[in-house]
Design an enzyme around this catalytic site. Structure first.
Site, short mmCIF file in Angstrom:
data_model
loop_
_atom_site.label_atom_id
_atom_site.label_comp_id
_atom_site.label_asym_id
_atom_site.label_seq_id
_atom_site.Cartn_x
_atom_site.Cartn_y
_atom_site.Cartn_z
N ASP A 32 0.82 -1.21 0.00
CA ASP A 32 0.00 0.00 0.00
C ASP A 32 0.86 1.27 0.00
O ASP A 32 1.95 1.28 0.57
CB ASP A 32 -0.91 -0.03 1.24
CG ASP A 32 -2.03 0.99 1.14
OD1 ASP A 32 -2.31 1.47 0.02
OD2 ASP A 32 -2.63 1.31 2.18
N HIS A 49 2.69 3.21 -8.90
CA HIS A 49 2.55 1.76 -9.08
C HIS A 49 3.80 1.16 -9.75
O HIS A 49 4.23 0.07 -9.42
CB HIS A 49 1.30 1.44 -9.91
CG HIS A 49 0.02 1.79 -9.20
ND1 HIS A 49 -0.25 1.41 -7.90
CD2 HIS A 49 -1.07 2.50 -9.60
CE1 HIS A 49 -1.43 1.86 -7.54
NE2 HIS A 49 -1.95 2.54 -8.55
N GLU A 79 -11.90 -5.32 -5.26
CA GLU A 79 -12.45 -3.96 -5.13
C GLU A 79 -11.71 -2.94 -6.00
O GLU A 79 -12.21 -1.85 -6.26
CB GLU A 79 -12.40 -3.49 -3.67
CG GLU A 79 -13.42 -4.17 -2.74
CD GLU A 79 -13.06 -5.62 -2.41
OE1 GLU A 79 -11.86 -5.93 -2.30
OE2 GLU A 79 -14.00 -6.44 -2.30
N LEU A 143 12.12 -19.51 -3.26
CA LEU A 143 10.94 -18.83 -2.72
C LEU A 143 9.70 -19.04 -3.60
O LEU A 143 9.80 -18.96 -4.83
CB LEU A 143 11.25 -17.33 -2.64
CG LEU A 143 10.08 -16.44 -2.22
CD1 LEU A 143 10.15 -16.15 -0.73
CD2 LEU A 143 10.08 -15.14 -2.99
N SER A 208 -8.26 -5.18 4.83
CA SER A 208 -8.75 -4.89 3.48
C SER A 208 -9.07 -6.14 2.66
O SER A 208 -8.66 -6.25 1.50
CB SER A 208 -7.75 -4.00 2.72
OG SER A 208 -7.55 -2.80 3.40
N GLU A 219 0.87 -12.86 12.79
CA GLU A 219 1.36 -11.67 13.48
C GLU A 219 1.35 -10.50 12.49
O GLU A 219 1.85 -10.63 11.37
CB GLU A 219 2.80 -11.88 13.98
CG GLU A 219 2.94 -13.00 14.99
CD GLU A 219 2.24 -12.69 16.32
OE1 GLU A 219 2.15 -11.50 16.69
OE2 GLU A 219 1.78 -13.64 16.97
C1 FPP Z 1 -2.28 0.01 -3.24
O1 FPP Z 1 -1.72 1.32 -3.21
C2 FPP Z 1 -1.65 -0.73 -4.33
C3 FPP Z 1 -2.32 -1.32 -5.36
C4 FPP Z 1 -3.79 -1.27 -5.49
C5 FPP Z 1 -1.59 -2.00 -6.44
C6 FPP Z 1 -0.36 -2.74 -6.04
C7 FPP Z 1 0.47 -2.94 -7.25
C8 FPP Z 1 1.82 -2.89 -7.32
C9 FPP Z 1 2.67 -2.76 -6.12
C10 FPP Z 1 2.56 -2.97 -8.57
C11 FPP Z 1 2.09 -3.90 -9.58
C12 FPP Z 1 2.19 -5.32 -9.20
C13 FPP Z 1 2.61 -6.25 -10.05
C14 FPP Z 1 2.51 -7.69 -9.69
C15 FPP Z 1 3.22 -5.90 -11.32
P1 FPP Z 1 -2.68 2.55 -3.46
O2 FPP Z 1 -2.71 2.85 -4.90
O3 FPP Z 1 -4.02 2.29 -2.83
O4 FPP Z 1 -1.91 3.68 -2.67
P2 FPP Z 1 -2.57 4.89 -1.87
O5 FPP Z 1 -3.28 4.27 -0.69
O6 FPP Z 1 -1.39 5.69 -1.46
O7 FPP Z 1 -3.49 5.61 -2.80
#
Ligand code: FPP
Length: 252
Positions: A32, A49, A79, A143, A208, A219
């Site tokens: 996040d 991202h 979501e 892994l 979430s 944990e």
């Molecule tokens: C939440 O941060 C993150 C996501 C919804 C996407 C997670 C994706 C990646 C880390 C990269 C792509 C993954 C792959 C496998 C290529 P947010 O956008 O909700 O952040 P915010 O809370 O600061 O708005």
């Protein structure tokens, strides 16, 4: 593990502060904070991202190097489709790019990539890459990286409940034989042990809809650090804290 020397210096730790014989076998991460990371820099969310995807590669390699067996990451939730189309498209393009270039970031061919979630809704290009990468890495012995895609824990439990109901209606399973193992076996994570440690960067303190069933005795470790800024030392911070906890699993 000489590559850890610098991290130990940053944290002022001694070698004995982390016990490599008691590492969490399974770490789960809610990645996040990408959007806020970009906003702070007046950049589009998609850039956050993209940086988050780089962090994922670094953290995957590091977890493999220190001997973590399973890493499960929340990449796209059921979501997340509610986000603006431009952001969903950017995430799908990133995912496609990540999968197409998997060979470059699977840690010397050791990382095995698996996907959890309902991938049937993704477009054919992504489905084809998921298939290719999961097959390509299926014999890797390092892994195991589980990427949660179109994943939601409630949807997963409903999916398992339907599977069980079908088996009962077809006479393959008796109601009295339904137990925790039967339900667990119906989950996308059936072959994966429950997470020992769940890490959430980005400052929020909630699950979430991630691994609700599986995290009954997990944990939790939170940090305000945003995912694109998350580094190897933060994984070790979490493990350090984890190793100080007393896990009782309901016992005394
Ligand atoms: C939440 O941060 C993150 C996501 C919804 C996407 C997670 C994706 C990646 C880390 C990269 C792509 C993954 C792959 C496998 C290529 P947010 O956008 O909700 O952040 P915010 O809370 O600061 O708005």
């Amino acid at each position: 593990m000489s590559f850890l020397k610098n991290i130990f210096k940053i944290r002022n730790w001694k070698k004995s502060d982390i016990d490599y014989n008691k590492l969490p076998a399974h770490i789960a991460i809610i990645m996040d904070g990408n959007g806020r990371w970009a906003k702070k820099r007046a950049l589009p969310r998609s850039v956050g991202h993209r940086e988050g995807a780089k962090t994922l590669k670094e953290i995957t390699t590091f977890c493999g190097e220190i001997g973590i067996k399973y890493l499960t990451v929340y990449a796209f939730s059921t979501e997340n489709w509610k986000r603006p189309k431009s952001e969903v498209d950017a995430l799908m393009n990133l995912l496609l790019d990540y999968l197409k270039n998997a060979e470059t970031h699977i840690g010397g061919k050791s990382v095995r990539i698996q996907v959890i979630g309902d991938v049937s809704v993704f477009d054919d290009k992504i489905k084809k890459e998921i298939d290719r990468v999961t097959k390509l890495t299926s014999k890797n012995t390092g892994l195991i990286l589980n990427i949660a895609l179109n994943y939601g824990s409630r949807a997963e439990i409903v999916h398992a409940a339907k599977k069980i109901a079908k088996e009962v209606s077809e006479g393959k399973l008796k109601v009295d034989d339904i137990d925790e193992k039967v339900l667990n076996d119906g989950l996308y994570t059936a072959m994966i042990p429950d997470p020992d440690l769940l890490i959430r960067p980005g400052g929020e303190k909630r699950l979430s809809n991630f691994l609700l069933w599986q995290s009954a005795y997990t944990e939790f470790w939170y940090t305000d650090v945003l995912w694109p800024d998350f580094k190897k030392e933060h994984i070790l911070d979490a493990i350090f804290e984890y190793q100080k906890r007393n896990r009782r699993f309901g016992g005394i």
